[in-house]
Write an enzyme that holds these catalytic residues in place. Structure first.
Site, PDB file in Angstrom:
ATOM      1  N   TYR A 126     -31.395  14.621   8.610  1.00  0.00           N
ATOM      2  CA  TYR A 126     -32.455  13.137   9.645  1.00  0.00           C
ATOM      3  C   TYR A 126     -33.932  12.838   8.556  1.00  0.00           C
ATOM      4  O   TYR A 126     -34.017  14.098   7.783  1.00  0.00           O
ATOM      5  CB  TYR A 126     -32.966  14.128  10.458  1.00  0.00           C
ATOM      6  CG  TYR A 126     -34.400  13.436  10.962  1.00  0.00           C
ATOM      7  CD1 TYR A 126     -34.809  12.071  11.063  1.00  0.00           C
ATOM      8  CD2 TYR A 126     -35.109  14.185  11.166  1.00  0.00           C
ATOM      9  CE1 TYR A 126     -35.709  11.833  11.314  1.00  0.00           C
ATOM     10  CE2 TYR A 126     -36.982  13.910  11.640  1.00  0.00           C
ATOM     11  CZ  TYR A 126     -36.897  12.766  11.786  1.00  0.00           C
ATOM     12  OH  TYR A 126     -37.657  12.304  12.291  1.00  0.00           O
ATOM     13  N   ARG A 160     -25.314  14.800  24.124  1.00  0.00           N
ATOM     14  CA  ARG A 160     -26.255  15.589  25.547  1.00  0.00           C
ATOM     15  C   ARG A 160     -25.708  14.887  26.640  1.00  0.00           C
ATOM     16  O   ARG A 160     -26.046  16.328  27.498  1.00  0.00           O
ATOM     17  CB  ARG A 160     -27.634  15.430  25.002  1.00  0.00           C
ATOM     18  CG  ARG A 160     -28.755  16.459  25.055  1.00  0.00           C
ATOM     19  CD  ARG A 160     -29.789  16.360  24.306  1.00  0.00           C
ATOM     20  NE  ARG A 160     -30.305  15.201  24.702  1.00  0.00           N
ATOM     21  CZ  ARG A 160     -31.656  15.414  24.016  1.00  0.00           C
ATOM     22  NH1 ARG A 160     -31.665  14.827  22.821  1.00  0.00           N
ATOM     23  NH2 ARG A 160     -32.579  14.528  25.149  1.00  0.00           N
ATOM     24  N   ASP A 175       3.171   0.844   7.434  1.00  0.00           N
ATOM     25  CA  ASP A 175       3.260   0.267   9.032  1.00  0.00           C
ATOM     26  C   ASP A 175       4.345   0.053   9.584  1.00  0.00           C
ATOM     27  O   ASP A 175       4.617   0.322  10.780  1.00  0.00           O
ATOM     28  CB  ASP A 175       2.832  -0.751   8.766  1.00  0.00           C
ATOM     29  CG  ASP A 175       1.309  -1.285   8.555  1.00  0.00           C
ATOM     30  OD1 ASP A 175       0.271  -0.592   8.277  1.00  0.00           O
ATOM     31  OD2 ASP A 175       0.678  -3.030   8.031  1.00  0.00           O
ATOM     32  N   ARG A 234       3.446  11.862 -10.039  1.00  0.00           N
ATOM     33  CA  ARG A 234       2.579  12.691 -10.744  1.00  0.00           C
ATOM     34  C   ARG A 234       3.363  13.803 -10.461  1.00  0.00           C
ATOM     35  O   ARG A 234       2.596  15.050 -11.665  1.00  0.00           O
ATOM     36  CB  ARG A 234       1.128  12.925 -10.022  1.00  0.00           C
ATOM     37  CG  ARG A 234      -0.352  11.332 -10.592  1.00  0.00           C
ATOM     38  CD  ARG A 234      -1.754  12.082  -9.470  1.00  0.00           C
ATOM     39  NE  ARG A 234      -2.088  11.313 -10.507  1.00  0.00           N
ATOM     40  CZ  ARG A 234      -2.984  11.205 -11.234  1.00  0.00           C
ATOM     41  NH1 ARG A 234      -3.246  12.630 -11.882  1.00  0.00           N
ATOM     42  NH2 ARG A 234      -3.553  10.108 -11.661  1.00  0.00           N
ATOM     43  N   SER A 270       0.969  -4.731  -4.475  1.00  0.00           N
ATOM     44  CA  SER A 270      -0.233  -3.548  -4.650  1.00  0.00           C
ATOM     45  C   SER A 270      -2.116  -4.153  -4.240  1.00  0.00           C
ATOM     46  O   SER A 270      -2.790  -4.969  -5.441  1.00  0.00           O
ATOM     47  CB  SER A 270      -0.387  -3.509  -6.385  1.00  0.00           C
ATOM     48  OG  SER A 270      -1.881  -2.735  -6.549  1.00  0.00           O
ATOM     49  N   ARG A 295       2.651   3.932 -15.984  1.00  0.00           N
ATOM     50  CA  ARG A 295       3.108   5.488 -14.962  1.00  0.00           C
ATOM     51  C   ARG A 295       4.504   5.382 -14.863  1.00  0.00           C
ATOM     52  O   ARG A 295       4.970   6.045 -14.749  1.00  0.00           O
ATOM     53  CB  ARG A 295       2.625   4.147 -13.274  1.00  0.00           C
ATOM     54  CG  ARG A 295       1.082   4.435 -13.289  1.00  0.00           C
ATOM     55  CD  ARG A 295       0.507   5.877 -13.347  1.00  0.00           C
ATOM     56  NE  ARG A 295      -0.750   6.153 -12.329  1.00  0.00           N
ATOM     57  CZ  ARG A 295      -1.001   6.118 -11.367  1.00  0.00           C
ATOM     58  NH1 ARG A 295      -0.613   6.577 -11.052  1.00  0.00           N
ATOM     59  NH2 ARG A 295      -2.311   5.531 -11.114  1.00  0.00           N
ATOM     60  N   GLU A 353      10.119  -5.178  -4.605  1.00  0.00           N
ATOM     61  CA  GLU A 353       8.975  -5.948  -3.222  1.00  0.00           C
ATOM     62  C   GLU A 353       9.668  -7.036  -2.858  1.00  0.00           C
ATOM     63  O   GLU A 353       9.944  -7.534  -4.647  1.00  0.00           O
ATOM     64  CB  GLU A 353       7.939  -6.050  -4.150  1.00  0.00           C
ATOM     65  CG  GLU A 353       6.734  -7.211  -3.239  1.00  0.00           C
ATOM     66  CD  GLU A 353       7.074  -6.807  -2.022  1.00  0.00           C
ATOM     67  OE1 GLU A 353       6.632  -5.599  -1.630  1.00  0.00           O
ATOM     68  OE2 GLU A 353       6.276  -7.719  -0.834  1.00  0.00           O
ATOM     69  N   ALA A 378       1.102  -1.459   0.231  1.00  0.00           N
ATOM     70  CA  ALA A 378       0.146  -0.205   0.444  1.00  0.00           C
ATOM     71  C   ALA A 378       0.759   1.509  -0.368  1.00  0.00           C
ATOM     72  O   ALA A 378       0.800   2.372  -0.953  1.00  0.00           O
ATOM     73  CB  ALA A 378      -1.003   0.324   1.505  1.00  0.00           C
ATOM     74  N   CYS A 425      -6.212  -6.180   3.703  1.00  0.00           N
ATOM     75  CA  CYS A 425      -7.399  -6.203   4.914  1.00  0.00           C
ATOM     76  C   CYS A 425      -8.599  -6.945   4.256  1.00  0.00           C
ATOM     77  O   CYS A 425      -9.171  -6.915   4.786  1.00  0.00           O
ATOM     78  CB  CYS A 425      -7.743  -4.466   4.765  1.00  0.00           C
ATOM     79  SG  CYS A 425      -6.542  -3.508   5.535  1.00  0.00           S
TER      80      CYS A 425
END
Lengths: 433, 433
Positions: B411, B427, B269, B21, B38, B70, B32, B10, B42
């Site tokens: 609401y 409250r 991480d 970019r 990629s 890219r 890697e 990630a 999770c």
């Protein structure tokens, strides 16, 4: 000390209940002109639809409850015809007078007939009170109408179109202005139109209705009409007593919900509130705001010291299962308020594909000069309420788009994609500014 | 100029993509060590469960995509064994060297074996990589285990308990500490325990596991074990190169995600981030944060100037259809950080009853001295993600409970009750302060 509350629905009863908590010895009288108090008016379309089976499911509390449990006197069928502030008394239709030291005006709003002729025929309905809804239910059951025209594409208009369509009617919605949902926002209107059409409801905008004929409205044949062309705050009673009415058409209030008359408060649909994005007083009649302003008015009327800062203009409506949620200002509204709005509109998923994530459209609007967020909209079948609330919270905090982009939002596959559509929109917007 | 990124999940790929970019001419290489890049880690529990059918559904992009679309060179199976910062080069396991001017360290974290003996047996699993998940799927299919022990009641622990239970296994979760979900919060732990038990999963807290036997863990018989006792940031490579590691155990970074070595960034991480409620550096390994810090590291490594302000510690996990969402600090955590926490915990409905609203438990924590919100939790089957995000947004804005109470939340009956559980809790809390 005596507190009189005029109006016994959301704002009035919130005021009375809150005042009681602040001062257990206060003498509190609520005067409601109708036969029923404390009902959830926002649930009425679902009663017409049939999802809510009994009108009493929408009634939260009875006068007996207030009398016994809260020591609050609630009189129904008690119509106030005038307020004499110098004498500190209100006059009822039956001639009786009720004295007050503090007064809360929560007279609400009424459906606007918009100068339309023929609005009092038996096949023409408004949706404001429980009796309105019951009358409509009886008409649907007994007359079995087949084609309905809904006048007005605001919240109640589209909710009623949905409710009637689900009852098998052909429905056409006629809207005077160019946009739906009371928001100057062409993209949202287009999405509303598509969703209505997908479910067989026609939306025609920029149609000025002048008269309702027995069998048609404009050129649309129909045997039932719902008049949902907006609301007018009920301010006449207050104005005649010398209470100032603002340019929005609702009663002017301070942030303590006090009017220009000392000891006289206003709350709910009849009262102005501050729009926190523009800083200007607005009339924004909604149930949540009625409850909140009622509480503040009641607290202050009872000697407390609370303030209601204002609203950011958050709304949500469901149309055939799709939510249309907006908050703050649209681009057009922002421009009209002299901001320099820039908007990013993106399509994302509510969740990952393998959790059947649904298409979610997010628009965020920010000011080019300050980069401050001004508003947003979220449209989707899932998670729109939560997402618009995030934008609303950011508006309360006067957040700029760069801070918004970094929000630490919850992520886990059953609930959201790793890049929430809100953050994708913010990223896009930050680039454009 | 050459940018080298160590780690291709990630954070690393977010960094590379963002750098590209910013600077179209930058030479970017991602190294890697594993065979796949990629992927959405999770999503692994849902692959084990079977909801995600193919591991490749979790893979977002391939090395080919990065190369072609890219202009980013991605090498898999490329394990970096050392970094020589004086020479500005990294050394691979095969002896090759790659020169850099800018370096992003995104080496992630690894499952912590927590000193448990017997953790390398074939029936013992971790859930960290796609291969881990595939191995577990194969074991479930081929060996048909009947009883599993999950060591650790953090997010992955409870997600794995859910996934295995849905595969028909009897499951016991053993947690070393007194609480679940890595949060010092007894009430949330109680709710997690009840939800697990309702679905036939046993949770035992304060069980210190020292060894995994072939047929049992502690006194629980089992033929499968999942080790989910937390993560350790992979900082060794960085530390050996002179990169400073913070007290949290992760790499120290500035708000530009730069380490103490100029031109060397860390993200994901393995990197510390600032906790915006306490102002202190923390290790909070989550996918969203990895993506965000990766982007900032990549932007700055490419000559941009961006900052990552930090996190408020938002998490959400689904356990048999119920969401457990938390943000900021629990009461105990706030006390440990020298706040004077006060908490209100209420039960509300996610929607009105006639829209089948579900029970929603909200806890809000604020500081008695400043009335500032410090954290909250939301537990429920519906709307918990949206609601915790509102609290998270308020934490970013350092909102006090009095402002929070006045939030203009959306609401309408299909989406929320007129008093949102968040506002009821606020409250209540305002009264207690």
């Amino acid at each position: 000390m005596a507190l009189v509350v005029v109006g016994g629905v959301a704002a009035g009863l919130s005021a009375a209940a809150r005042a009681r908590r602040i001062d257990p010895r206060l003498e509190i009288t609520v005067l409601e002109q109708g036969p029923v108090i404390s009902y959830g008016a926002c649930g009425l379309p679902y009663f017409v639809e049939g999802r809510v089976r009994e009108a009493r499911e929408l009634v939260v509390h009875t006068p007996e409850y207030f009398r016994k449990d809260r020591n609050i006197e609630v009189r129904t069928g008690a119509r106030v015809v005038s307020i004499s502030h110098p004498r500190r008394e209100v006059v009822l239709a039956d001639g009786r007078r009720v004295r007050y030291e503090r007064l809360v005006i929560s007279t609400g709003a009424r459906p606007d007939s918009a100068g339309i002729a023929g609005a009092d025929q038996p096949h023409v309905f408004r949706l404001h009170t429980i009796e309105d809804a019951e009358r409509m239910r009886a008409f649907l059951r007994e007359r079995r109408p087949r084609r309905a025209v809904v006048i007005g594409a605001g919240y109640i208009g589209v909710e009623m179109a949905d409710a009637l369509r689900r009852n098998g009617l052909r429905v056409t919605v006629l809207e005077r202005g160019p946009n739906a949902l009371l928001r100057d926002d062409g993209e949202t209107t287009l999405a509303v139109r598509r969703q209505l059409e997908r479910h067989g409801v026609e939306l025609r905008t920029e149609v000025e209705v002048r008269a309702i004929e027995p069998d048609r409205v404009a050129d649309v044949p129909c045997d039932m009409v719902v008049l949902a062309a907006g609301f007018k705050p009920n301010t006449e009673l207050a104005a005649e007593a010398g209470v100032e009415v603002g340019r929005s058409g609702a009663i002017r209030t301070s942030d303590r919900m006090e009017t220009n008359l000392h000891g006289v408060y206003a709350a709910g649909d009849c009262a102005e509130v501050t729009h926190l994005v523009t800083g200007r007083p607005v009339s924004f009649p909604l149930g949540t705001t009625a409850n909140k302003t009622g509480r503040v008015a009641g607290a202050n009327a009872a000697g407390g010291r609370e303030r209601f800062p204002g609203v950011v203009g958050t709304s949500i409506v469901g149309i055939f299962g799709m939510a249309f949620a907006t908050t703050g200002l649209s681009v057009e509204q922002a421009r009209a308020e002299s901001f320099s709005p820039v908007a990013a509109r993106i399509e994302g998923l509510s969740k990952p594909r393998y959790f059947e994530g649904r298409k979610t459209t997010v628009e965020l609007v920010a000011d080019r000069n300050t980069r401050r967020l001004l508003g947003g909209s979220v449209i989707g079948e899932e998670g729109a309420a939560g997402r618009i609330n995030v934008v609303a919270t950011a508006l309360h905090a006067r957040m700029c788009v760069d801070d918004f982009e970094q929000l630490d939002l919850s992520y886990s596959p059953p609930f959201a994609p790793v890049w929430d559509p809100l953050l994708i929109a913010a990223r896009q917007l930050a680039k454009m500014l």
